[in-house]
Scaffold this motif. Structure first.
Motif, PDB file in Angstrom:
ATOM      1  N   ASP A   1       2.484  15.253  16.318  1.00 28.61           N
ATOM      2  CA  ASP A   1       1.627  14.897  15.183  1.00 28.61           C
ATOM      3  C   ASP A   1       2.531  14.326  14.104  1.00 28.61           C
ATOM      4  O   ASP A   1       3.759  14.528  14.142  1.00 28.61           O
ATOM      5  CB  ASP A   1       0.876  16.142  14.679  1.00 28.61           C
TER       6      ASP A   1
ATOM      7  N   ASN B   1       3.707  18.604  12.884  1.00 34.87           N
ATOM      8  CA  ASN B   1       3.133  19.873  13.354  1.00 34.87           C
ATOM      9  C   ASN B   1       2.044  19.629  14.386  1.00 34.87           C
ATOM     10  O   ASN B   1       0.950  19.231  14.036  1.00 34.87           O
ATOM     11  CB  ASN B   1       2.551  20.675  12.198  1.00 34.87           C
ATOM     12  N   PRO B   2       2.329  19.789  15.647  1.00 32.42           N
ATOM     13  CA  PRO B   2       3.538  20.399  16.167  1.00 32.42           C
ATOM     14  C   PRO B   2       4.633  19.396  16.509  1.00 32.42           C
ATOM     15  O   PRO B   2       4.366  18.269  16.905  1.00 32.42           O
ATOM     16  CB  PRO B   2       3.046  21.062  17.452  1.00 32.42           C
TER      17      PRO B   2
ATOM     18  N   LYS C   1       2.424  13.389   9.771  1.00 27.43           N
ATOM     19  CA  LYS C   1       1.743  13.223   8.480  1.00 27.43           C
ATOM     20  C   LYS C   1       2.773  12.840   7.439  1.00 27.43           C
ATOM     21  O   LYS C   1       3.804  13.486   7.320  1.00 27.43           O
ATOM     22  CB  LYS C   1       1.132  14.558   8.041  1.00 27.43           C
TER      23      LYS C   1
HETATM   24 MN    MN Z   1      -1.038  18.845  13.485  1.00 22.31          MN
END
Ligand code: MN
Ligand code: GDP
Length: 376
Positions: free
Chosen positions: A205, A191-192, A207
């Motif tokens: 990004d 995200n994004p 994670k």
């Molecule tokens: Mn992000």
């Protein structure tokens, strides 16, 4: 276990997910040399285990060489405060080639426990305000449970892009799914995920959250652990073999057994207070282990009292009492300590505490414990 964005992006690359070119920088003296290799604009990104870094000033676009240096010097070493993770020092920055963004999407694969499956969550309204989107227009977020004959195509079509874009998104979803399965991740989020002005789909990004219980079979992932990001008390507890999780209340608790520990936290709540931690010292805790557990507990500055709730089965109450007495003497603990013991050698245990010359409140049952905790 969480990892940094730059580490997650390395994994993405291994799985064929496109990311912008980037270089990690950990020292102020290396900033100039690193930035010399970039064309502009570039993006400077704080590497901390936190979401919403953008809103916290940890992600900045730099238009030219000089402003890139000023920005990088500012972000490296800064204290970043975010809603999600509190305040954290930035020890590493990622310097990244900027991307010409046409559209920001949200993409994640999350373990859905209720449905015993991994869920694909995707939206064409991604970016920093995804939480707002989830609140205001949840219909813009599509979810699909991943089953044996999984095909993301139908869900991806709902986003309303052309087939060339859709194909790229589907391929990223399939790669991300392979990563999640092979590395035992509980959650992987992009995200994004952006569509560039050149119609390329790139992860801006990254994670990933891994299943701690599966780390024993992923040495490569375990090696990515950044101890500076872990809570120092929790790290210490892991090393001592104690099950400790830091919480935000004022009543420390020391309990044997995870179920009893949860019930104890409920009891503290019933007394109108909040637990400062979860701590399971385990079935066969030695006197030495109890002292180590106390040391970790009292390092918490918010602590107003300690509540010890032990069921003496394998761990006998008299044995526990000796351990507690020694710990309090050795560590000079001066906050109230409330002890509730039940089970093997209960009265022997109470005798040891009552005759120790130290200040304990030995309670007979949980109702009495509640009354004492109420008045702290
Ligand atoms: Mn992000
Ligand atoms: P987060 O706030 O911790 O989620 O950090 P992100 O990596 O998601 O960055 C926050 C925002 O910065 C993104 O949503 C983008 O809008 C913006 N951003 C990040 N990289 C770039 C880039 O290369 N170009 C542009 N124009 N914006 C970027």
């Amino acid at each position: 276990m969480k990892i940094h964005e730059y580490q997650a992006k390395e994994l993405f690359k291994q799985y064929g997910i496109k990311v912008p070119a980037s270089v990690l920088c950990e020292k102020k003296e290396n900033i100039e040399q690193t930035i010399k290799n970039f064309t502009f604009p570039c993006v400077i990104k704080a590497q901390v285990h936190s979401g919403a870094r953008g809103k916290a000033g940890g992600v900045k676009l730099a238009e030219d060489y000089n402003s890139a240096i000023i920005t990088a010097e500012k972000i490296l070493g800064m204290e970043l405060t975010s809603k999600q993770a509190g305040t954290k020092k930035v020890n590493k920055i990622l310097i990244e080639q900027a991307v010409n963004i046409d559209k920001e999407l949200y993409l994640s694969l999350t373990f859905d426990r209720a449905n015993e499956a991994i869920a694909l969550i995707i939206s064409n309204q991604g970016g920093m305000d995804i939480e707002e989107t989830a609140k205001i227009s949840p219909d813009k977020i599509y979810t699909q449970l991943i089953t044996d004959n999984f095909n993301p195509e139908e869900t991806v079509k709902k986003l309303g892009f052309n087939s060339i874009i859709n194909w790229q998104i589907c391929s990223i979803i399939n790669s991300l799914y392979r990563l999640v399965k092979e590395k035992d991740a509980l959650m992987a989020e992009i995200n994004p995920l952006v569509i560039t002005k050149h119609h390329e789909v790139i992860a801006l990004d990254a994670k990933i959250n891994f299943d701690d219980n599966a780390l024993f079979r992923h040495e490569d992932i375990l090696a990515l652990k950044d101890e500076a990001e872990e809570n120092p008390c929790e790290l210490q507890a892991q090393k001592e073999g104690l099950n400790y999780i830091k919480l935000n209340g004022t009543i420390g608790c020391m309990v044997n057994g995870a179920g009893l520990a949860m019930a104890t936290m409920d009891v503290i709540r019933l007394a109108g207070k909040e637990a400062a931690n979860f701590l399971d010292v385990g079935g066969g805790a030695s006197s030495d282990k109890i002292e180590k557990a106390f040391k970790i507990l009292i390092s918490d500055k918010n602590l107003k009292a300690v509540f010890i709730n032990i069921f003496g089965g394998i761990l006998r109450c008299d044995f526990l009492a000796e351990g507690v007495k020694n710990a309090i003497q050795n560590l000079n603990i001066d906050i109230p300590v409330i002890v509730r013991m039940e089970g093997t050698n209960k009265s022997k245990g109470a005798d040891i505490l009552n005759h120790s010359g130290l200040k304990f409140t030995v309670v007979n049952d949980l109702n009495e414990a509640i009354e004492v905790i109420k008045n702290i």
